[in-house]
Each structure stands twice: as structure tokens, then as C-alpha cells.
Design a protein around this motif. Structure first.
Motif, PDB file in Angstrom:
ATOM      1  N   VAL A 175       0.909  -1.367  -0.163  1.00 28.05           N
ATOM      2  CA  VAL A 175      -0.308   0.032   0.079  1.00 28.05           C
ATOM      3  C   VAL A 175       0.923   1.454   0.122  1.00 28.05           C
ATOM      4  O   VAL A 175       0.503   2.018  -0.852  1.00 28.05           O
ATOM      5  N   THR A 199       1.176   3.407  -3.584  1.00 27.98           N
ATOM      6  CA  THR A 199       0.549   4.847  -3.109  1.00 27.98           C
ATOM      7  C   THR A 199       1.782   6.017  -3.647  1.00 27.98           C
ATOM      8  O   THR A 199       1.580   7.070  -4.450  1.00 27.98           O
ATOM      9  N   LEU A 233      -6.883   8.659  -0.875  1.00 29.65           N
ATOM     10  CA  LEU A 233      -8.063   7.930   0.033  1.00 29.65           C
ATOM     11  C   LEU A 233      -8.336   6.695  -0.891  1.00 29.65           C
ATOM     12  O   LEU A 233      -8.426   5.547  -0.272  1.00 29.65           O
ATOM     13  N   VAL A 270      -5.168   4.866  -1.401  1.00 28.23           N
ATOM     14  CA  VAL A 270      -5.287   3.764  -0.463  1.00 28.23           C
ATOM     15  C   VAL A 270      -6.114   2.646  -0.043  1.00 28.23           C
ATOM     16  O   VAL A 270      -5.879   1.118  -0.086  1.00 28.23           O
ATOM     17  N   VAL A 271      -7.163   2.591  -0.046  1.00 30.63           N
ATOM     18  CA  VAL A 271      -8.325   2.004   0.359  1.00 30.63           C
ATOM     19  C   VAL A 271      -8.400   0.489  -0.803  1.00 30.63           C
ATOM     20  O   VAL A 271      -8.270  -0.048  -0.469  1.00 30.63           O
ATOM     21  N   THR A 293      -5.382  -1.433  -0.681  1.00 32.18           N
ATOM     22  CA  THR A 293      -5.766  -2.190   0.348  1.00 32.18           C
ATOM     23  C   THR A 293      -6.072  -3.445   0.451  1.00 32.18           C
ATOM     24  O   THR A 293      -5.714  -5.014   0.979  1.00 32.18           O
ATOM     25  N   ILE A 337     -10.435  -2.398   8.300  1.00 29.82           N
ATOM     26  CA  ILE A 337      -9.057  -1.196   8.335  1.00 29.82           C
ATOM     27  C   ILE A 337      -9.721  -0.492   6.728  1.00 29.82           C
ATOM     28  O   ILE A 337      -9.218   1.408   7.348  1.00 29.82           O
ATOM     29  N   ALA A 338     -11.054  -0.676   6.017  1.00 24.37           N
ATOM     30  CA  ALA A 338     -11.458   0.231   5.157  1.00 24.37           C
ATOM     31  C   ALA A 338     -11.983   1.810   5.911  1.00 24.37           C
ATOM     32  O   ALA A 338     -11.722   3.014   5.632  1.00 24.37           O
ATOM     33  N   GLN A 341      -9.218   3.718   7.379  1.00 25.42           N
ATOM     34  CA  GLN A 341      -8.875   4.257   6.851  1.00 25.42           C
ATOM     35  C   GLN A 341      -9.610   5.647   6.304  1.00 25.42           C
ATOM     36  O   GLN A 341      -9.378   6.972   6.311  1.00 25.42           O
ATOM     37  N   LEU A 363      -9.201   8.114   9.173  1.00 25.56           N
ATOM     38  CA  LEU A 363      -8.139   9.321   8.890  1.00 25.56           C
ATOM     39  C   LEU A 363      -7.745   9.934   7.846  1.00 25.56           C
ATOM     40  O   LEU A 363      -7.322  10.959   7.630  1.00 25.56           O
ATOM     41  N   LEU A 364      -8.594   9.422   6.876  1.00 23.23           N
ATOM     42  CA  LEU A 364      -8.114  10.691   5.348  1.00 23.23           C
ATOM     43  C   LEU A 364      -9.274  11.265   4.513  1.00 23.23           C
ATOM     44  O   LEU A 364      -9.019  11.647   3.316  1.00 23.23           O
TER      45      LEU A 364
END
Length: 293
Positions: free
Chosen positions: A82, A86, A216, A219-220, A223, A279-280, A283, A286-287
Motif C-alpha cells: 500500500v 501510493t 484515499l 489507499v483503500v 489495501t 481497516i477500510a 482509513q 483518517l483520510l
């Protein structure tokens, strides 16, 4: 009044008819398989049939050291892939964005091709490059006066496989970042230049904040893709050496199609789904960004 109600009903029915084909497709190929997997995870399967096991499959997994090793291996791949995808895709997109459109299209196509190439073909090429005796990697090391190494051995397995997966996944993220860069208003950079901001300062103060929604997304999706790593590992290492590269999806494959233990396999699938969703969600928290342009 009755005519108005009839007209409203017709409009609603016409709308549902438009979405009905996709809705049926979604129910048949998404909703039903998920519900079937949840149901199967509560049963124990054998050649004689199946019996209700409740949460026994989940209890068995939580006490299985191999399952936890697969979870750790999967998380390691996520940590490798990841950030790499990114950061590299973002930097490449920033560099490519400075070229004319024809050159941008060429580079984007070049980086995107591995993502649509047959996984088997890619595995064969990389297996040749990583070969211990006549591989390109060890040939270059010998040319530099270094000792040959086992790229798919215990020490370098994560890094070697991650390099392959990054090259495969890089193209899609690069296209996303390139499109997002093209949507940033140019007057922001012009104003920053007039104020004396250097290109590096512009990147940190303008480009990165404006790209937060795209970051975002990358990243998602990266992941989710990293948690679903399977084909390359199956073809290159088979989960070895000593279960070093065995992921959750590898275990699901073995339990379902080799051991024919569909209850355990579906229980692992449900736990994997729960892990990805958790986890998603983090994320997104956070993002998340309210950037609009």
C-alpha cells in the motif's frame, strides 16, 4: 388525484425497470454468495454431507497457529504494497504530468499494461528473472561482483513478491492520480509562484491537500487488493518456503479446493471480510477530506 397517483406510480415503476437488470445481477452475484458463505461458515462439511456446527469453525480458526501466521503474512504484504503503490504512483504521476499529453498517454499505457497482462505470463517472466542459476537478477549481481541470492527464499520472499505486485498494481493508481492532477486549478500554482513558492513547496502545500480524495481511493483499493493477493503467490512460491508467503486467501483455497473443508474456508472468508471492512473504515476516518475543485 387518482391520475396524479397513477402518473407517479408509472414514473417509479419505469425507474425500477431501468435498474432491475443490474439489481438482479447484484443480488445473484453479490448478495446471494455473501449470504451463502455466511450460512456455510456455520456448518461442518464432509463427504457424507454437512452438519450444523455453529461457531465451532470460528473457534477452530482462532486457535489455529497457521491461520494467525497467514494473517500476519497478509498484513506484511499490505504494509509492503500500500505505501509503495501510493507513493510511487503519486511521484510518477507528478513527473509525467509535466510532459505533453501524447507523452503522458504513452507512459500511462506503459505502466498500465502489466495490470491487464495474464498473471501466468507475468509469473513465468519473473520466475526466469529470479532463477537461482541463470536468472537475470543473479546475472546482474555476478556482474557487479556480488554473490547470487535466492530471491524467493526465506529472507527475500516478501520483497521479491512485493516488487512483482507493485509493478502489476501501479498502472491503475497512476491513472487515478494523473486524472486528479489534471483537475487541480492551474491558478493555484500561478498564485503560489508569484508568492515565491518553490515547486517542492507547491507540491506539499497545494498538490497533496488537493489530492486527498484520490489518495484515499488509492489507499483503500490498494489495501483491498493487497488482502486478496493470491495468484502470483500460488504460481511463484505456493505459499512457501515454510509457509513464509502463505496468505489468508491461500489458506482459503487449500481448505476449500484441496481439503474440501468448505465450512472452515467460508469462516476464513468471513473473518477476512471483517478485517478488510475494519481497516477500510479506519482509513476513511483518517483520510477523509472535504476538498472540492
Amino acid at each position: 388525484m387518482e391520475k396524479q397517483w397513477s402518473l407517479k406510480l408509472r414514473r417509479e415503476l419505469s425507474g425500477w425497470l431501468f435498474v432491475l437488470p443490474m439489481l438482479l445481477f447484484f443480488v445473484a452475484f453479490v448478495v446471494y454468495p455473501i449470504l451463502s458463505s455466511v450460512w456455510s461458515s456455520l456448518y461442518a462439511f464432509d463427504y457424507a454431507g454437512y452438519t450444523f456446527a455453529g461457531l465451532d469453525n470460528y473457534k477452530q480458526l482462532l486457535g489455529d497457529s497457521l491461520f494467525w501466521k497467514a494473517v500476519w503474512n497478509t498484513l506484511v504484504f499490505v504494509l509492503y504494497l500500500v505505501p509503495s503503490i501510493t507513493v510511487i504512483a503519486l511521484l510518477l504521476a507528478a513527473v509525467i504530468h509535466r510532459y505533453p499529453r501524447s507523452m503522458q498517454s504513452f507512459f500511462k499505457a506503459a505502466f498500465y499494461i502489466p495490470g491487464v497482462t495474464s498473471i501466468v505470463s507475468l509469473a513465468m517472466v519473473w520466475e526466469y528473472m529470479y532463477n537461482n542459476q541463470f536468472g537475470l537478477g543473479n546475472y546482474l549481481l555476478k556482474t557487479l561482483g556480488l554473490q547470487p541470492v535466492n530471491f524467493l527464499g526465506t529472507g527475500l520472499a516478501y520483497s521479491s513478491l512485493s516488487l512483482i505486485l507493485v509493478t502489476i498494481s501501479l498502472g491503475a493508481s497512476l491513472v487515478v492520480f494523473s486524472a486528479a492532477l489534471g483537475g487541480i486549478p492551474r491558478d493555484l500554482y500561478e498564485s503560489a509562484s508569484l508568492d515565491g513558492a518553490a515547486p517542492v513547496r507547491q507540491f506539499w502545500s497545494i498538490t497533496l491537500p488537493m489530492l486527498k480524495p484520490s489518495i484515499l481511493y488509492v489507499v483503500v483499493t490498494s489495501t483491498i487488493g493487497a488482502f486478496q493477493v493470491f495468484a502470483i503467490i500460488l504460481l511463484m512460491t505456493g505459499g512457501g518456503p515454510a509457509y513464509k508467503t502463505t496468505t489468508i486467501l491461500m489458506l482459503i483455497y487449500r481448505e476449500a479446493f484441496i481439503n474440501m473443508n468448505f465450512g472452515i474456508a467460508n469462516a476464513m472468508g468471513m473473518l477476512l471480510c471483517l478485517l478488510i471492512c475494519t481497516i477500510a473504515f479506519l482509513q476513511f476516518k483518517l483520510l477523509k477530506s472535504d476538498v472540492e475543485y
